[in-house]
Design a protein around this motif. Sequence first.
Motif, PDB file in Angstrom:
ATOM      1  N   HIS A  41     -63.448   3.960  -4.434  1.00 56.69           N
ATOM      2  CA  HIS A  41     -63.740   2.782  -3.436  1.00 56.69           C
ATOM      3  C   HIS A  41     -62.619   2.052  -3.324  1.00 56.69           C
ATOM      4  N   ASP A  42     -61.853   2.026  -4.045  1.00 56.54           N
ATOM      5  CA  ASP A  42     -60.633   1.290  -3.813  1.00 56.54           C
ATOM      6  C   ASP A  42     -59.502   1.730  -2.556  1.00 56.54           C
ATOM      7  N   ILE A  43     -59.796   3.001  -2.239  1.00 57.90           N
ATOM      8  CA  ILE A  43     -59.152   3.446  -1.288  1.00 57.90           C
ATOM      9  C   ILE A  43     -59.536   2.846   0.006  1.00 57.90           C
ATOM     10  N   ALA A  44     -58.977   1.970   0.689  1.00 58.46           N
ATOM     11  CA  ALA A  44     -59.339   1.250   1.976  1.00 58.46           C
ATOM     12  C   ALA A  44     -58.996   2.119   3.436  1.00 58.46           C
ATOM     13  N   ALA A  45     -57.826   2.881   3.252  1.00 54.62           N
ATOM     14  CA  ALA A  45     -57.459   3.457   4.345  1.00 54.62           C
ATOM     15  C   ALA A  45     -56.940   4.726   4.060  1.00 54.62           C
ATOM     16  N   ILE A  46     -57.014   5.831   4.902  1.00 52.29           N
ATOM     17  CA  ILE A  46     -56.278   7.066   4.941  1.00 52.29           C
ATOM     18  C   ILE A  46     -55.324   7.166   6.315  1.00 52.29           C
ATOM     19  N   VAL A  47     -54.213   7.547   6.087  1.00 50.42           N
ATOM     20  CA  VAL A  47     -53.290   7.534   7.333  1.00 50.42           C
ATOM     21  C   VAL A  47     -52.441   8.910   6.970  1.00 50.42           C
ATOM     22  N   PRO A  48     -52.307   9.065   8.466  1.00 53.48           N
ATOM     23  CA  PRO A  48     -51.349  10.596   8.449  1.00 53.48           C
ATOM     24  C   PRO A  48     -49.676   9.965   8.750  1.00 53.48           C
TER      25      PRO A  48
ATOM     26  N   GLU B  77     -46.754  11.761   0.603  1.00 55.54           N
ATOM     27  CA  GLU B  77     -48.145  11.940   0.701  1.00 55.54           C
ATOM     28  C   GLU B  77     -49.052  11.512  -0.762  1.00 55.54           C
ATOM     29  N   GLY B  78     -50.016  11.036  -0.705  1.00 53.27           N
ATOM     30  CA  GLY B  78     -50.900  10.527  -2.087  1.00 53.27           C
ATOM     31  C   GLY B  78     -50.980   8.990  -1.983  1.00 53.27           C
ATOM     32  N   ILE B  79     -51.954   8.687  -2.883  1.00 54.49           N
ATOM     33  CA  ILE B  79     -52.319   7.179  -3.134  1.00 54.49           C
ATOM     34  C   ILE B  79     -51.062   6.458  -3.087  1.00 54.49           C
ATOM     35  N   GLN B  80     -51.019   5.322  -2.552  1.00 53.70           N
ATOM     36  CA  GLN B  80     -49.684   4.210  -2.663  1.00 53.70           C
ATOM     37  C   GLN B  80     -50.146   3.033  -3.279  1.00 53.70           C
ATOM     38  N   GLU B  81     -49.516   3.110  -4.632  1.00 55.81           N
ATOM     39  CA  GLU B  81     -49.741   1.973  -5.345  1.00 55.81           C
ATOM     40  C   GLU B  81     -48.938   0.756  -4.783  1.00 55.81           C
ATOM     41  N   LYS B  82     -47.717   0.872  -4.130  1.00 49.50           N
ATOM     42  CA  LYS B  82     -46.776   0.017  -3.910  1.00 49.50           C
ATOM     43  C   LYS B  82     -47.197  -0.425  -2.112  1.00 49.50           C
ATOM     44  N   PRO B  83     -47.264  -1.652  -1.661  1.00 51.54           N
ATOM     45  CA  PRO B  83     -47.904  -1.758  -0.333  1.00 51.54           C
ATOM     46  C   PRO B  83     -47.139  -1.196   0.532  1.00 51.54           C
ATOM     47  N   ILE B  84     -47.692  -0.575   1.491  1.00 59.60           N
ATOM     48  CA  ILE B  84     -47.398   0.141   2.697  1.00 59.60           C
ATOM     49  C   ILE B  84     -47.996  -0.347   3.976  1.00 59.60           C
ATOM     50  N   MET B  85     -47.280  -0.035   5.295  1.00 60.91           N
ATOM     51  CA  MET B  85     -47.738  -0.391   6.499  1.00 60.91           C
ATOM     52  C   MET B  85     -47.900   0.730   7.320  1.00 60.91           C
TER      53      MET B  85
ATOM     54  N   VAL C 118     -65.381   1.432   6.474  1.00 59.21           N
ATOM     55  CA  VAL C 118     -66.084   0.311   6.945  1.00 59.21           C
ATOM     56  C   VAL C 118     -66.556  -0.671   5.910  1.00 59.21           C
ATOM     57  N   SER C 119     -66.731  -0.462   4.542  1.00 60.35           N
ATOM     58  CA  SER C 119     -67.310  -1.434   3.709  1.00 60.35           C
ATOM     59  C   SER C 119     -66.199  -2.303   3.448  1.00 60.35           C
ATOM     60  N   PHE C 120     -64.950  -1.918   3.403  1.00 58.62           N
ATOM     61  CA  PHE C 120     -63.674  -2.922   3.538  1.00 58.62           C
ATOM     62  C   PHE C 120     -63.710  -3.733   4.671  1.00 58.62           C
ATOM     63  N   LEU C 121     -63.989  -3.222   5.873  1.00 60.54           N
ATOM     64  CA  LEU C 121     -64.063  -4.103   7.012  1.00 60.54           C
ATOM     65  C   LEU C 121     -65.022  -5.055   6.858  1.00 60.54           C
ATOM     66  N   ASN C 122     -66.134  -4.640   6.386  1.00 58.67           N
ATOM     67  CA  ASN C 122     -67.161  -5.731   6.132  1.00 58.67           C
ATOM     68  C   ASN C 122     -67.064  -6.736   5.066  1.00 58.67           C
ATOM     69  N   GLN C 123     -66.138  -6.525   4.102  1.00 59.08           N
ATOM     70  CA  GLN C 123     -65.684  -7.286   3.216  1.00 59.08           C
ATOM     71  C   GLN C 123     -64.702  -8.455   3.877  1.00 59.08           C
ATOM     72  N   ILE C 124     -64.081  -7.989   4.754  1.00 65.18           N
ATOM     73  CA  ILE C 124     -62.975  -9.006   5.429  1.00 65.18           C
ATOM     74  C   ILE C 124     -63.412  -9.559   6.708  1.00 65.18           C
TER      75      ILE C 124
ATOM     76  N   ILE D 297     -55.349  -5.034   3.085  1.00 61.75           N
ATOM     77  CA  ILE D 297     -55.638  -4.083   1.980  1.00 61.75           C
ATOM     78  C   ILE D 297     -55.206  -4.317   0.921  1.00 61.75           C
ATOM     79  N   TYR D 298     -53.914  -4.794   0.886  1.00 61.45           N
ATOM     80  CA  TYR D 298     -53.211  -4.789  -0.608  1.00 61.45           C
ATOM     81  C   TYR D 298     -53.516  -6.059  -1.169  1.00 61.45           C
ATOM     82  N   ALA D 299     -53.777  -7.164  -0.255  1.00 58.50           N
ATOM     83  CA  ALA D 299     -53.907  -8.602  -0.879  1.00 58.50           C
ATOM     84  C   ALA D 299     -55.385  -8.728  -1.265  1.00 58.50           C
ATOM     85  N   ASN D 300     -56.271  -7.696  -1.055  1.00 56.09           N
ATOM     86  CA  ASN D 300     -57.655  -7.660  -1.510  1.00 56.09           C
ATOM     87  C   ASN D 300     -57.848  -6.497  -2.472  1.00 56.09           C
ATOM     88  N   GLY D 301     -56.488  -6.129  -3.349  1.00 55.73           N
ATOM     89  CA  GLY D 301     -56.717  -5.324  -4.227  1.00 55.73           C
ATOM     90  C   GLY D 301     -56.960  -3.774  -4.068  1.00 55.73           C
ATOM     91  N   ASN D 302     -56.716  -3.496  -2.750  1.00 57.15           N
ATOM     92  CA  ASN D 302     -57.165  -2.087  -2.535  1.00 57.15           C
ATOM     93  C   ASN D 302     -55.691  -1.278  -2.248  1.00 57.15           C
TER      94      ASN D 302
END
Length: 278
Positions: A116-123, A150-158, A168-174, A194-199
């Motif tokens: 659930h902490d994966i708030a976005a998926i990007v190419p 590729e993979g889950i990014q622990e370090k903040p990206i844009m 959608v649940s993340f958008l609901n949260q913010i 996304i990263y400021a909220n721990g995702n």
Amino acid sequence: MKITMVVVLYKQRLEESKTFQTLKKTWFRQKEHLKDIELILYDNSLESQEFNPQDYEGIPVSYYHDPRNLGIVTAYNFAWAHAKSNKRQWLLLLDHDTELTNAYLNEIVNLSELTHDIAAIVPKINSENTMISPVYSDTLRPLKEARPVEGIQEKPIMAINSGALIRVSFLNQIGGFNSSFALDYLDHWLFYEIYANGNKVMVLNTTLEHELSVMDYSRVSLERYKSIIDSEMNFYRNYKNDLYSSYRTQLGKRFLKQVLTVKNKKIAWYTLKQMLSM
């Protein structure tokens, strides 16, 4: 994976949109996946265009015309509200000039269950032979640095908006998308949140092509540049403020370069005006 897709159009006929053209060649032809997908076409152009949803069998398609041209944020919030009311899990953001591929489609539909902490998926996104997205967000010059793999990014990206799947649940949260970024730097703000909220963000293996005219000053009007730099200053002043001092220094360097190399000198003078106002 239940998805609401939104394609934002501006001064672009639907059938001439690279995004819509490639949607028809990929998603629309794989009807087994369409049962979990709905498409919103949000047109910010002054004039509406004819559209018959019955021409597209197997996928719910809605066309909305908004001549106010309030930017992409209004379109995204409209689509978010639609996705929320229809209990969709993901919102897929698309500009009108992104080339979608079967590889992108297949990688998305074949994703395993994500935490659930994966708030976005990007190419990965290329523009004119340069990988422009995603990038690490701890530097003011990310295109000069190494890119995420590729993979889950622990370090903040844009990542840029187009092609990004947002939970959608993340958008609901913010509370949805921030209306103070009507067009520019909305993506910077979103991934900051996304990263400021721990995702976290997941980067796909797939690479897409996308036109990014703001990379070339000869294709950017003064009004467009004003929008970019005003939003940029808002972002670094009020959100990514750990880079604010460095950003002011970079504006000075940008001004000098613009004076020397940019034909429209009004762009350089606006940079100087904004720098002195900081």
